[in-house]
Design a protein around this motif. Structure first.
Motif, PDB file in Angstrom:
ATOM      1  N   VAL A 106      50.348  22.774  69.688  1.00  0.00           N
ATOM      2  CA  VAL A 106      51.141  22.000  68.731  1.00  0.00           C
ATOM      3  C   VAL A 106      50.397  20.731  68.346  1.00  0.00           C
ATOM      4  O   VAL A 106      50.285  20.385  67.165  1.00  0.00           O
ATOM      5  CB  VAL A 106      52.524  21.676  69.325  1.00  0.00           C
ATOM      6  CG1 VAL A 106      53.278  20.707  68.418  1.00  0.00           C
ATOM      7  CG2 VAL A 106      53.334  22.955  69.497  1.00  0.00           C
ATOM      8  N   GLY A 107      49.872  20.006  69.352  1.00  0.00           N
ATOM      9  CA  GLY A 107      49.149  18.772  69.059  1.00  0.00           C
ATOM     10  C   GLY A 107      47.939  19.004  68.178  1.00  0.00           C
ATOM     11  O   GLY A 107      47.711  18.280  67.206  1.00  0.00           O
ATOM     12  N   CYS A 108      47.131  20.036  68.497  1.00  0.00           N
ATOM     13  CA  CYS A 108      45.938  20.324  67.701  1.00  0.00           C
ATOM     14  C   CYS A 108      46.309  20.791  66.296  1.00  0.00           C
ATOM     15  O   CYS A 108      45.620  20.466  65.318  1.00  0.00           O
ATOM     16  CB  CYS A 108      45.090  21.383  68.395  1.00  0.00           C
ATOM     17  SG  CYS A 108      44.292  20.803  69.903  1.00  0.00           S
ATOM     18  N   SER A 109      47.383  21.562  66.179  1.00  0.00           N
ATOM     19  CA  SER A 109      47.817  22.025  64.858  1.00  0.00           C
ATOM     20  C   SER A 109      48.219  20.850  63.979  1.00  0.00           C
ATOM     21  O   SER A 109      47.907  20.801  62.781  1.00  0.00           O
ATOM     22  CB  SER A 109      48.982  23.005  65.006  1.00  0.00           C
ATOM     23  OG  SER A 109      48.605  24.162  65.726  1.00  0.00           O
ATOM     24  N   VAL A 116      54.434  25.614  63.664  1.00  0.00           N
ATOM     25  CA  VAL A 116      54.315  24.576  64.679  1.00  0.00           C
ATOM     26  C   VAL A 116      55.684  24.089  65.150  1.00  0.00           C
ATOM     27  O   VAL A 116      55.902  23.821  66.337  1.00  0.00           O
ATOM     28  CB  VAL A 116      53.437  23.413  64.158  1.00  0.00           C
ATOM     29  CG1 VAL A 116      54.161  22.595  63.113  1.00  0.00           C
ATOM     30  CG2 VAL A 116      52.990  22.532  65.296  1.00  0.00           C
ATOM     31  N   VAL A 117      56.654  23.993  64.220  1.00  0.00           N
ATOM     32  CA  VAL A 117      57.998  23.550  64.607  1.00  0.00           C
ATOM     33  C   VAL A 117      58.667  24.611  65.480  1.00  0.00           C
ATOM     34  O   VAL A 117      59.303  24.290  66.491  1.00  0.00           O
ATOM     35  CB  VAL A 117      58.843  23.250  63.354  1.00  0.00           C
ATOM     36  CG1 VAL A 117      60.294  22.954  63.748  1.00  0.00           C
ATOM     37  CG2 VAL A 117      58.264  22.063  62.598  1.00  0.00           C
ATOM     38  N   ASP A 118      58.505  25.883  65.121  1.00  0.00           N
ATOM     39  CA  ASP A 118      59.112  26.952  65.919  1.00  0.00           C
ATOM     40  C   ASP A 118      58.543  26.979  67.324  1.00  0.00           C
ATOM     41  O   ASP A 118      59.270  27.165  68.313  1.00  0.00           O
ATOM     42  CB  ASP A 118      58.887  28.307  65.236  1.00  0.00           C
ATOM     43  CG  ASP A 118      59.670  28.439  63.934  1.00  0.00           C
ATOM     44  OD1 ASP A 118      60.637  27.660  63.751  1.00  0.00           O
ATOM     45  OD2 ASP A 118      59.314  29.288  63.113  1.00  0.00           O
ATOM     46  N   LEU A 119      57.225  26.799  67.450  1.00  0.00           N
ATOM     47  CA  LEU A 119      56.600  26.791  68.768  1.00  0.00           C
ATOM     48  C   LEU A 119      57.153  25.658  69.625  1.00  0.00           C
ATOM     49  O   LEU A 119      57.512  25.848  70.794  1.00  0.00           O
ATOM     50  CB  LEU A 119      55.083  26.633  68.628  1.00  0.00           C
ATOM     51  CG  LEU A 119      54.295  27.861  68.172  1.00  0.00           C
ATOM     52  CD1 LEU A 119      52.868  27.461  67.827  1.00  0.00           C
ATOM     53  CD2 LEU A 119      54.285  28.923  69.260  1.00  0.00           C
ATOM     54  N   ARG A 123      57.140  15.181  67.037  1.00  0.00           N
ATOM     55  CA  ARG A 123      55.875  15.081  66.315  1.00  0.00           C
ATOM     56  C   ARG A 123      55.725  16.205  65.299  1.00  0.00           C
ATOM     57  O   ARG A 123      55.229  15.994  64.182  1.00  0.00           O
ATOM     58  CB  ARG A 123      54.713  15.105  67.289  1.00  0.00           C
ATOM     59  CG  ARG A 123      54.577  13.836  68.132  1.00  0.00           C
ATOM     60  CD  ARG A 123      53.429  13.936  69.111  1.00  0.00           C
ATOM     61  NE  ARG A 123      52.193  14.250  68.428  1.00  0.00           N
ATOM     62  CZ  ARG A 123      51.221  14.994  68.945  1.00  0.00           C
ATOM     63  NH1 ARG A 123      51.358  15.502  70.143  1.00  0.00           N
ATOM     64  NH2 ARG A 123      50.121  15.218  68.263  1.00  0.00           N
ATOM     65  N   ALA A 124      56.134  17.417  65.679  1.00  0.00           N
ATOM     66  CA  ALA A 124      56.003  18.546  64.772  1.00  0.00           C
ATOM     67  C   ALA A 124      56.878  18.361  63.536  1.00  0.00           C
ATOM     68  O   ALA A 124      56.435  18.591  62.405  1.00  0.00           O
ATOM     69  CB  ALA A 124      56.374  19.840  65.498  1.00  0.00           C
ATOM     70  N   LEU A 125      58.118  17.944  63.742  1.00  0.00           N
ATOM     71  CA  LEU A 125      59.017  17.727  62.602  1.00  0.00           C
ATOM     72  C   LEU A 125      58.503  16.603  61.715  1.00  0.00           C
ATOM     73  O   LEU A 125      58.547  16.711  60.474  1.00  0.00           O
ATOM     74  CB  LEU A 125      60.426  17.415  63.105  1.00  0.00           C
ATOM     75  CG  LEU A 125      61.181  18.605  63.729  1.00  0.00           C
ATOM     76  CD1 LEU A 125      62.427  18.120  64.454  1.00  0.00           C
ATOM     77  CD2 LEU A 125      61.562  19.618  62.639  1.00  0.00           C
ATOM     78  N   ALA A 126      58.016  15.520  62.322  1.00  0.00           N
ATOM     79  CA  ALA A 126      57.497  14.417  61.522  1.00  0.00           C
ATOM     80  C   ALA A 126      56.291  14.851  60.717  1.00  0.00           C
ATOM     81  O   ALA A 126      56.129  14.474  59.543  1.00  0.00           O
ATOM     82  CB  ALA A 126      57.131  13.238  62.429  1.00  0.00           C
TER      83      ALA A 126
END
Length: 932
Positions: free
Chosen positions: A162-165, A174-177, A197-200
């Motif tokens: 997620v962070g690297c994506s 990324v949000v689903d993960l 972080r993913a949503l933002a």
């Protein structure tokens, strides 16, 4: 060769040559799972019996186990020889590609070591999980524990994915993960941070903040606890429209964390200068924004490296800090030379930040780098120029201030910065009219200094704007005469004013954290608070220090709390003013000794990788503690640091830490210390590694004569054995290592060195006996286990059993990499290449040589590199490539730091080529043969 595939990341599966194989019966399946999960290590029969019958094994249990093993060999078919009986247990030999969990770990490691392909590696790793892990083995405790560990591994993969994506902008799924990870454990804060972080990153800031709020409520309802300050910082960043994402290593950041106001003209001018000049120094007072501008230039340049010097207090540590910034593992020799060898190969921008407290050392370092690296450009930041010939200083001015007419005030950079920071402290803050005039007045009184403006604006979280202006006036008047420089006086006034607004307990915590030059993690901050007897929640106090811009938080593997160097220096001053400097220094030394003692003890267990990570993470603070111990003549603390770090530093090639023993042996007070023998033995080991074998033997014999306890005798006998090894006195090596083993407090690799000496002397029976004694010491820590695999490989290699040797070398490399033991990785890699070359696997050998040459070159280990180049020369001769072989032999024969050759080489006439030329000859030859 028959291929085997075992899959543990889901229901257990076995395939041989690509065909599924049914393994019947829960106990037989459990045996297969336990052997595969050991990843090539021996699983003792007693352990298998306990796993299969947790209550009490039946009398027929051992026979039943043997039957299951025998039938498993049948299931493996033509690969049945992979399952071997050895040392009272069983071992299933699998390549990395034949075990899904090994593949997952490898892909995770590759993702951490690279940027470009990280997302692809992590997606491939996550795809290896096929469902509930080993769910059928819930009644077998060891496998149930293994399933938990594999679930944690999956979390590590997904969290990094997620962070690297997010960093790479590849936001598909990324949000689903992240949401799926949170659903598995709704109270796990790292999972919440991922979702936020993913949503933002995908533009849904409102939902991101809602997730954070829901977590706060859920955590309070179910546990009565508050989240860590890290979540609060992330919420503030999201509310301000930022994306907080960690940056791996010491590379320049991919994007600025906050907007950079009013610096376009300076950035353009500096970019022009960097295009024409090789050394540009941004100079200016503390708090003017030199670091922010330098990092922005590094980001724009692409591929720049950043050397932060604020945490470095010891001038001798500058080369080691540079090596860390370049991601180098320097083994021995000239550390700065190794750095120059890397920087000299390409066109690179090196940012050297915060030089003013180390001017002489930085001046010498930069001069040497520029002289030896024609493609290097250096951008430095300092409060004064470095004084290097050819340097181009560029003074950074404060931000432009609004004029008296207040026209377009909000667009003036100093005001824009204040408004941006204020909006993050108080969402919705948007002044106009008279309030905007008041903002203009505040930034004028702060002389446009960015740090002062950020500190002042941050106080709007708890003050109205008029109250802010009034309190600022009083603070400036109070401190107006403390220094001669008006801008520095204003900045200091603002810092002290912000400090004065803190509650008394937060002031104490702030100033006592200031002795940690590279910041602290949350547990350390909590421990300091507890030691100070603070009554409130330390995490809440730390969060408020972050809110007040007195402490900054960064996110990597865990939150880290640091101070800007200006603020840290202020905190140290406040310690002295409060009469608390001695107490804070005492606490830093206690912390260092406790951490080192814990790391030493933990390294002797299967948690050794945790000790490795902690040691590497805290090295700047430990360096500061070492210098403090030496300044205060705290001999007991210094001795503890040297002795407890010995094994860790040797296995990990930590040259700087090993050097502390050399410094300590010259202390006259050491003579009367009860641990003098241990220190002399430690220094002797360091001298041996450097190649000063005479000094090593002298120190070891001196220590042995003084030894009054088992620890001292162990250190000195161990060092004597190594000195004997350098002379080829193999019988002495065995004698000393056997004697040392009698004094060892825990399993170590000494008997393995004795086994090597026996093997090199041609006594393979004795070598195997000594290796068996090494293994029989009990459960071995990962590094010693990996070293034992290396020793087994050397014995098999000496016996002409190249295939068996290769398996052992590969096991050693994998185990040592997992534990951080770079020394074992290096020597096992050399062994691996020799067996591949001897077996006629020329392409594999050449690829191996290419990796080893680059490894030792980057590490600066020319002793091992010359040996490697001689071996490469021999292979090149077999391939009919005589010219580079002769050049490499000649270079090694005339190099003062090269070990003697096993056989005379054929020299060319004239002077031999030097180090750099020898490397280029080797690289060119390897490229030519590999690309042919």
């Amino acid at each position: 060769m028959t291929t085997v595939r075992v899959e543990l990341l889901g229901p257990l599966r076995l395939a041989v040559d690509g065909r599924p194989v049914e393994v019947p019966g829960p106990k037989r399946r459990a045996v297969l799972a336990l052997l595969a999960a050991a990843e090539g290590r021996v699983v003792h029969a007693d352990g298998l019996l306990d796993a299969l019958w947790p209550e009490e094994p039946p009398e027929s249990g051992r026979a039943a186990l043997q039957s299951h093993v025998s039938r498993l060999r049948g299931h493996l078919g033509p690969a049945g020889s992979r399952l071997v009986s050895t040392g009272g247990g069983y071992r299933l030999a699998l390549e990395e590609a034949e075990l899904d969990v090994a593949q997952a770990r490898s892909l995770l490691r590759q993702a951490r070591e690279t940027t470009a392909a990280a997302v692809d590696h992590l997606r491939a790793a996550s795809a290896l999980w096929r469902g509930p892990v080993l769910a059928e083995f819930a009644d077998f405790p060891p496998l149930a524990a293994t399933a938990i560990a594999y679930d944690q591994l999956r979390r590590d993969v997904i969290e990094l994915l997620v962070g690297c994506s997010i960093r790479s902008g590849r936001l598909d799924d990324v949000v689903d993960l992240a949401t799926a990870m949170l659903a598995e454990d709704p109270l796990r804060e790292p999972a919440v941070v991922l979702v936020v972080r993913a949503l933002a990153a995908t533009g849904d800031a409102a939902r991101a903040l809602a997730v954070a709020r829901e977590y706060r409520s859920r955590l309070a309802d179910e546990t009565g606890l508050d989240p860590s300050p890290a979540l609060g910082e992330l919420e503030r960043a999201v509310a301000a429209g930022e994306l907080v994402a960690p940056v791996p290593g010491n590379a320049a950041p991919a994007r600025s964390a906050r907007p950079l106001f009013g610096r376009d003209a300076q950035l353009a001018a500096l970019e022009r200068l960097l295009g024409d000049e090789r050394l540009v120094t941004i100079v200016g007072p503390g708090g003017v924004g030199k670091t922010r501008v330098a990092l922005e230039l590094a980001r724009r340049a692409g591929g720049a490296r950043v050397l932060p010097l604020a945490p470095v207090t010891d001038p001798s540590a500058v080369p080691h800090a540079l090596a860390a910034a370049l991601d180098l593992q320097v083994v021995t020799g000239d550390v700065l030379g190794a750095c120059a060898a890397v920087l000299g190969t390409t066109r690179t921008l090196l940012v050297v930040d915060n030089c003013e407290h180390l001017l002489d050392t930085v001046r010498d370092t930069v001069e040497r780098l520029l002289g030896g690296c024609p493609g290097l450009t250096v951008l430095a930041t300092s409060r004064e120029p470095l004084g290097v010939p050819g340097e181009t200083p560029s003074r950074l001015a404060p931000l432009p201030l609004p004029g008296p007419d207040h026209a377009s005030t909000a667009q003036v950079p100093s005001v824009a910065l204040f408004l941006d920071r204020a909006a993050r402290s108080r969402p919705g803050f948007s002044p106009g009219g008279e309030e905007l005039k008041l903002v203009a007045d505040v930034v004028r009184r702060l002389d446009g200094m960015p740090l002062a403006i950020e500190l002042a604006a941050g106080r709007l979280a708890g003050l109205a704007l008029p109250d802010l202006a009034a309190r600022l006036d009083r603070a400036l008047d109070l401190l107006g005469a403390r220094t001669g420089d008006a801008r520095h006086r204003t900045l200091r006034a603002t810092v002290e004013w912000s400090y004065d607004l803190l509650p008394a307990e937060e002031q104490r915590l702030f100033r006592h954290l200031a002795v940690f030059v590279d910041g602290v993690d949350l547990p350390t901050a909590e421990a300091v608070a507890a030691d100070l007897g603070l009554t409130g929640d330390p995490a809440a106090a730390l969060a408020h220090l972050v809110d007040a811009s007195m402490v900054e938080v960064s996110f990597s593997d865990r939150p880290r709390y640091r101070m800007l160097e200006t603020l840290r220096a202020f905190g140290v001053d406040r310690l002295a003013a409060a009469g608390e400097a001695a107490a804070a220094d005492d606490r830093l030394l206690r912390w260092a000794v406790e951490l080192i003692t814990w790391a030493d003890a933990t390294a002797a267990t299967d948690r050794e990788p945790d000790a490795d990570a902690a040691l590497r993470r805290e090295l700047p603070n430990l360096r500061a503690a070492w210098r403090l111990a030496r300044r205060r003549a705290a001999l007991d603390d210094a001795v503890t640091m040297v002795v407890a770090l010995h094994e860790l530093s040797v296995w990990r090639d930590l040259v700087e830490v090993r050097g502390w023993a050399d410094e300590l042996v010259d202390d006259p007070a050491l003579v009367a210390h009860p641990c003098v023998a241990a220190v002399l033995g430690t220094a002797a080991r360091g001298a041996y590694i450097r190649g000063d074998h005479a000094r090593a033997e002298r120190l070891a014999r001196d220590g042995l004569a003084r030894a009054a306890d088992a620890q001292g005798r162990w250190f000195c006998l161990d060092a004597l054995a190594n000195a004997a090894l350098s002379r080829g006195a193999f019988a002495e090596v065995i004698e000393h290592k056997r004697a040392a083993a009698e004094h060892a407090a825990r399993p170590d690799g000494g008997l393995g060195v004795a086994a090597l000496a026996a093997a090199y002397a041609g006594d393979l029976a004795q070598a195997r006996e000594l290796h068996a004694a090494l293994v029989a010491q009990g459960p071995l820590p990962p590094t010693v286990h990996a070293f034992g695999d290396y020793v087994a490989g050397e014995i098999e290699n000496a016996a002409g059993r190249a295939e068996h040797a290769e398996v052992h070398y590969l096991d050693a490399i994998a185990g040592a990499r997992a534990s951080g033991a770079t020394f074992v990785v290096g020597i096992a890699s050399v062994g691996l290449v020799t067996v591949r070359a001897a077996a006629g696997r020329t392409a594999d050998a050449l690829r191996g040589y290419r990796g080893i040459v680059e490894y030792f070159a980057q590490a600066g280990n020319w002793t091992q590199l010359w040996v490697t180049l001689r071996n490469l020369a021999a292979l090149l001769r077999e391939l009919g490539d005589e010219e580079p072989a002769v050049l490499l032999d000649a270079a090694a024969d005339q190099a003062p730091d090269a070990p003697p050759a096993a056989r005379p080489s054929r020299l060319v006439s004239g002077p031999a080529i030097g180090r750099r030329e020898a490397l280029e000859v080797a690289r060119a030859a390897l490229h030519r043969h590999l690309e042919a």
